[in-house]
Design an enzyme around this catalytic site. Structure first.
Site, PDB file in Angstrom:
ATOM      1  N   GLY A   1       0.853  -1.182   0.000  1.00 42.41           N
ATOM      2  CA  GLY A   1       0.000   0.000   0.000  1.00 42.41           C
ATOM      3  C   GLY A   1       0.882   1.223   0.000  1.00 42.41           C
ATOM      4  O   GLY A   1       2.022   1.172   0.487  1.00 42.41           O
TER       5      GLY A   1
ATOM      6  N   GLN B   1       3.047  10.088   1.385  1.00 40.07           N
ATOM      7  CA  GLN B   1       4.336   9.379   1.467  1.00 40.07           C
ATOM      8  C   GLN B   1       5.253   9.673   0.291  1.00 40.07           C
ATOM      9  O   GLN B   1       6.442   9.377   0.354  1.00 40.07           O
ATOM     10  CB  GLN B   1       4.113   7.870   1.553  1.00 40.07           C
ATOM     11  CG  GLN B   1       3.490   7.426   2.861  1.00 40.07           C
ATOM     12  CD  GLN B   1       3.370   5.922   2.898  1.00 40.07           C
ATOM     13  OE1 GLN B   1       2.416   5.370   2.368  1.00 40.07           O
ATOM     14  NE2 GLN B   1       4.341   5.260   3.477  1.00 40.07           N
TER      15      GLN B   1
ATOM     16  N   CYS C   1       6.077   0.223   7.483  1.00 38.52           N
ATOM     17  CA  CYS C   1       5.666   1.357   6.661  1.00 38.52           C
ATOM     18  C   CYS C   1       6.901   1.854   5.914  1.00 38.52           C
ATOM     19  O   CYS C   1       7.978   1.951   6.507  1.00 38.52           O
ATOM     20  CB  CYS C   1       5.108   2.458   7.553  1.00 38.52           C
ATOM     21  SG  CYS C   1       4.591   3.933   6.677  1.00 38.52           S
ATOM     22  N   LEU C   2       6.746   2.159   4.632  1.00 40.06           N
ATOM     23  CA  LEU C   2       7.880   2.654   3.853  1.00 40.06           C
ATOM     24  C   LEU C   2       8.427   3.959   4.430  1.00 40.06           C
ATOM     25  O   LEU C   2       9.593   4.283   4.244  1.00 40.06           O
ATOM     26  CB  LEU C   2       7.471   2.863   2.391  1.00 40.06           C
ATOM     27  CG  LEU C   2       7.175   1.586   1.595  1.00 40.06           C
ATOM     28  CD1 LEU C   2       6.516   1.935   0.271  1.00 40.06           C
ATOM     29  CD2 LEU C   2       8.437   0.771   1.366  1.00 40.06           C
TER      30      LEU C   2
ATOM     31  N   HIS D   1      -4.440   1.362   7.454  1.00 41.77           N
ATOM     32  CA  HIS D   1      -3.092   1.936   7.561  1.00 41.77           C
ATOM     33  C   HIS D   1      -2.926   3.100   6.574  1.00 41.77           C
ATOM     34  O   HIS D   1      -2.477   4.186   6.949  1.00 41.77           O
ATOM     35  CB  HIS D   1      -2.060   0.829   7.297  1.00 41.77           C
ATOM     36  CG  HIS D   1      -0.629   1.277   7.303  1.00 41.77           C
ATOM     37  ND1 HIS D   1       0.303   0.765   8.174  1.00 41.77           N
ATOM     38  CD2 HIS D   1       0.035   2.185   6.527  1.00 41.77           C
ATOM     39  CE1 HIS D   1       1.470   1.353   7.947  1.00 41.77           C
ATOM     40  NE2 HIS D   1       1.337   2.205   6.948  1.00 41.77           N
ATOM     41  N   GLU D   2      -3.320   2.874   5.319  1.00 44.39           N
ATOM     42  CA  GLU D   2      -3.148   3.910   4.288  1.00 44.39           C
ATOM     43  C   GLU D   2      -4.097   5.076   4.520  1.00 44.39           C
ATOM     44  O   GLU D   2      -3.737   6.236   4.306  1.00 44.39           O
ATOM     45  CB  GLU D   2      -3.355   3.325   2.888  1.00 44.39           C
ATOM     46  CG  GLU D   2      -2.389   2.214   2.504  1.00 44.39           C
ATOM     47  CD  GLU D   2      -0.931   2.528   2.751  1.00 44.39           C
ATOM     48  OE1 GLU D   2      -0.538   3.705   2.683  1.00 44.39           O
ATOM     49  OE2 GLU D   2      -0.166   1.588   3.041  1.00 44.39           O
TER      50      GLU D   2
ATOM     51  N   HIS E   1      -2.741   7.554   6.899  1.00 40.74           N
ATOM     52  CA  HIS E   1      -1.753   8.481   6.328  1.00 40.74           C
ATOM     53  C   HIS E   1      -2.424   9.761   5.837  1.00 40.74           C
ATOM     54  O   HIS E   1      -1.836  10.838   5.916  1.00 40.74           O
ATOM     55  CB  HIS E   1      -1.014   7.833   5.151  1.00 40.74           C
ATOM     56  CG  HIS E   1       0.143   6.965   5.550  1.00 40.74           C
ATOM     57  ND1 HIS E   1       1.231   7.441   6.241  1.00 40.74           N
ATOM     58  CD2 HIS E   1       0.392   5.652   5.330  1.00 40.74           C
ATOM     59  CE1 HIS E   1       2.104   6.451   6.429  1.00 40.74           C
ATOM     60  NE2 HIS E   1       1.611   5.347   5.896  1.00 40.74           N
TER      61      HIS E   1
END
Ligand code: NI
Length: 188
Positions: free
Chosen positions: A51, A56, A100-101, A142-143, A146
């Site tokens: 994702g 991000q 997470c990236l 999660h996304e 963000h």
């Protein structure tokens, strides 16, 4: 749509101020937005993510892309693009290890709802309703966080947060005076 080569977008890391901002609604799905979605999706696959949300990659827009199973055997790439998403139902409880990236090297167990119903616009401009569970539901939550400026480490127990705070501070050290913190493995 015309064929266009996708761009690998640099990933913003914790400490970057855009990760803490509330993303803006998409007013119109024009070519610029569609090109951005192409780049966002490409970047998710290139960075081995399941994702990726717009903040991000440095764009404060209510868009994220999810494909929770593409790397598993027998699966092909099937990206789900969520524009102006709205979670309308959360059900049950679950907990699993998340990464997470934007928080490289950090993995923690995060409590989430087990099932989620979300409404979102797709790139064709159609408003759709999705019911998701398992990893798909977790990734959506999660996304979606963000877009609200929330990171998964905000949702873990205080003691765990204290234990990883040093790692977070190390990552934040690379943030420049403009509040930008771009990953070392950024676009070549
Ligand atoms: Ni993330």
């Amino acid at each position: 749509m015309k064929k266009r080569k996708a761009n690998l977008l640099p990933i913003r890391i914790v400490g970057d101020k855009i990760l803490r901002q509330k993303a803006k609604k998409v007013e119109e799905i024009n070519d610029e937005v569609l090109n951005f979605i192409q780049d966002l999706t490409y970047t998710m696959y290139e960075t081995d993510g399941v994702g990726l949300s717009s903040p991000q990659v440095g764009k404060s827009l209510c868009i994220f892309v999810v494909d929770p199973y593409w790397y598993r055997e027998g699966h092909t790439k099937e990206p789900y693009v969520f524009i102006n998403p709205k979670i309308v139902e959360l059900e049950g409880e679950t907990e699993s290890e998340e990464g997470c990236l934007s928080l490289p090297g950090i993995f923690e167990k995060v409590p989430r709802a087990e099932k989620v119903v979300v409404e979102a616009t797709n790139p064709k401009g159609e408003r759709k309703r999705y019911t998701a569970e398992g990893l798909f539901a977790i990734t959506i939550q999660h996304e979606n966080d963000h877009l609200e400026g929330i990171l998964f480490v905000d949702k873990i127990p205080k003691l765990r947060k204290m234990l990883i705070q040093r790692k977070i501070n190390e990552l934040k050290k690379k943030t420049d005076k403009n509040g930008v913190n771009i990953a070392a493995n950024e676009a070549k």
